[in-house]
Design an enzyme around this catalytic site. Structure first.
Site, PDB file in Angstrom:
ATOM      1  N   ARG A   1      -0.388   8.709  24.165  1.00 54.26           N
ATOM      2  CA  ARG A   1       0.156   9.867  24.884  1.00 54.26           C
ATOM      3  C   ARG A   1       1.417  10.341  24.177  1.00 54.26           C
ATOM      4  NH1 ARG A   1       2.194  10.381  31.272  1.00 54.26           N
ATOM      5  NH2 ARG A   1       3.673  12.075  30.875  1.00 54.26           N
ATOM      6  N   HIS A   2       1.692  11.657  24.278  1.00 54.94           N
ATOM      7  CA  HIS A   2       2.971  12.215  23.839  1.00 54.94           C
ATOM      8  C   HIS A   2       4.018  11.809  24.876  1.00 54.94           C
ATOM      9  CE1 HIS A   2       1.228  14.650  20.673  1.00 54.94           C
ATOM     10  NE2 HIS A   2       0.376  15.166  21.527  1.00 54.94           N
ATOM     11  N   VAL A   3       4.782  10.774  24.588  1.00 54.36           N
ATOM     12  CA  VAL A   3       5.789  10.309  25.535  1.00 54.36           C
ATOM     13  C   VAL A   3       6.865   9.553  24.765  1.00 54.36           C
ATOM     14  CG1 VAL A   3       4.572   8.124  26.027  1.00 54.36           C
ATOM     15  CG2 VAL A   3       6.166   9.080  27.730  1.00 54.36           C
TER      16      VAL A   3
ATOM     17  N   HIS B 243       0.312  16.702  27.742  1.00 58.98           N
ATOM     18  CA  HIS B 243       0.939  16.969  26.446  1.00 58.98           C
ATOM     19  C   HIS B 243       2.358  17.521  26.576  1.00 58.98           C
ATOM     20  CE1 HIS B 243      -2.921  16.322  24.478  1.00 58.98           C
ATOM     21  NE2 HIS B 243      -3.462  17.193  25.304  1.00 58.98           N
TER      22      HIS B 243
ATOM     23  N   ARG C 232       2.397   8.951  20.493  1.00 56.76           N
ATOM     24  CA  ARG C 232       2.280   9.864  19.351  1.00 56.76           C
ATOM     25  C   ARG C 232       3.281  11.021  19.383  1.00 56.76           C
ATOM     26  NH1 ARG C 232      -2.982  13.494  20.524  1.00 56.76           N
ATOM     27  NH2 ARG C 232      -3.207  13.183  22.752  1.00 56.76           N
TER      28      ARG C 232
END
Length: 443
Positions: A201-203, A173, A143
């Site tokens: 996950r923010h990745v 995050h 995301r």
């Protein structure tokens, strides 16, 4: 009675068997002509139907895309007999979700030869043999910050209970860029989750295949780049419904001159927060872990486009979130069936209204114009994603409401009201914005 010495009696008013055979022969000849006439009529009808079918097929392909999408959807909806889906199914089976997206962008430079000493990262886009994506019981949602992902994650929590799949949402995050060792560790953790699963996950994009690991299905949602920037700018300073005092405690190191900095001054006077590379944010999520993915330019843009075509089942746009959920219901029914009904429910809508960013305002037109041109690569990518999303909608049978793709004053004036506010989430913290050359570690 008179006898026929040739072996039979006279029949049918004195007609001999020879007469009978001659008459029957005439009937057969007449009947054959009738059958021939019927066959020609049927042949003409068949040829006419074939012409109509071919013409209609050509018209369909010229106006909607290849019919292969129907086969793709059929696979996703579980209509392949022994490949029927089950949300409790633990095995892995191959499938080819988006053959229409297998084409390559011919103009993008994909390869990079490693220089001597380059052992701290792995090129995440090496050339490998044509592969088949895994059965969609492995889904990764990497995301993008401030693009409504918290809204989707809250939906997923309800859907996971309803459809019995494993939802794993990382609490990290502020670390989107990983070393080679960290990439391998995270990939191993993801693939060890019991199937079916959805990991979020923010990745930045991880290319499992480059590490000889089976590639999961990717999905994501992005947002108008300026709207995303504005949402992040004010959220970092003033937070959401929880109150400004809460956010002051959350960001104690932010000085007042930074917290109350007018966004027009930030943009027009070229503060670091409002200029590249800080505003080059969306593309790296799709480009990958290569250091060049964080350098604003054509290389990162083209690699991001190709990764979308090759590895993403769907990348939606937040401005049309309801249509995104509807498409996900059709493409991944074992995960998203009922998502739109939950999202449009009164309780969920009320929750969303309580979580918008506070003290948010639109910059001047002059500042917006400057910001827009600084974000030209981001907008080229956003327009590409929007076009792909609308193409998918047409193939599914949904009507698209296209927005102006080019820069106009009217377009900028619409920015303040063009995107509904999603639930907000924390973006990368400043500590994660270190220099690109310092992040890798030696293996």
């Amino acid at each position: 009675m008179m006898k026929n010495y040739s072996g039979g009696s006279l029949l049918n008013n004195g007609q001999t068997p020879n007469h009978i055979r001659e008459r029957n022969g005439r009937k057969c000849t007449s009947g054959g002509g009738g059958l021939l006439r019927v066959s020609l009529r049927g042949y003409g009808f068949c040829m006419g139907a074939l012409f109509v079918f071919c013409f209609g097929s050509l018209f369909y392909q010229l106006n909607g895309g290849p019919p292969q999408i129907l086969l793709d959807i059929r696979q996703y909806l579980g209509m392949r007999g022994k490949y029927l889906w089950s949300v409790r199914m633990g095995g892995r089976r191959p499938y080819s979700p988006k053959d229409r997206l297998a084409r390559h962008l011919g103009s993008c430079p994909h390869t990079r030869k490693a220089n001597k000493g380059d052992s701290t990262f792995q090129d995440d886009h090496q050339s490998f043999a044509t592969r088949v994506l895994t059965f969609p019981s492995q889904v990764v949602y990497n995301r993008v910050g401030k693009c409504g992902s918290r809204t989707v994650v809250m939906l997923l929590k309800l859907l996971a209970e309803r459809h019995h799949f494993n939802l794993v949402s990382s609490e990290i995050h502020n670390k989107t860029r990983l070393s080679k060792h960290e990439q391998i560790t995270l990939m191993t953790q993801i693939t060890s989750i019991p199937e079916p699963f959805l990991y979020t996950r923010h990745v930045h994009f991880l290319n499992f295949t480059s590490f000889k690991i089976e590639q999961p299905v990717y999905l994501n949602i992005i947002r108008d780049p300026i709207n995303r920037f504005l949402s992040n700018y004010f959220f970092r300073r003033f937070g959401d419904f929880r109150g400004e005092q809460y956010h002051l405690k959350r960001t104690p190191n932010m000085k007042d001159e930074e917290r109350y900095l007018d966004i027009n001054v930030c943009i027009l006077e070229n503060y670091a927060e409002c200029s590249n590379p800080r505003i080059f944010y969306i593309i790296p999520y799709f480009c990958g872990q290569h250091p060049k993915c964080r350098e604003p330019g054509v290389w990162a843009l083209e690699r991001a486009k190709q990764n979308v075509l090759e590895n993403y089942l769907l990348v939606g746009i937040l401005e049309e979130l309801e249509d995104v959920l509807l498409l996900l219901e059709r493409l991944l029914p074992q995960y998203f069936t009922g998502a739109l009904d939950i999202y449009k429910g009164p309780d969920y809508m009320k929750m969303g209204k309580l979580t918008s960013t506070v003290r948010k305002y639109t910059p001047t037109l002059e500042a917006l114009q400057v910001l827009y041109h600084r974000m030209s690569y981001e907008y080229e990518f956003y327009n590409f994603i929007r076009d792909q999303f609308h193409l998918m909608k047409r193939k599914i049978g949904l009507k698209s409401q296209a927005r102006p793709p080019a820069f106009t004053h009217e377009f900028l004036h619409e920015l303040a009201i063009g995107t509904p506010e999603p639930l907000e989430e924390d973006e990368e913290m400043d500590t994660a914005l270190e220099d690109a050359n310092s992040w890798p570690i030696q293996m």
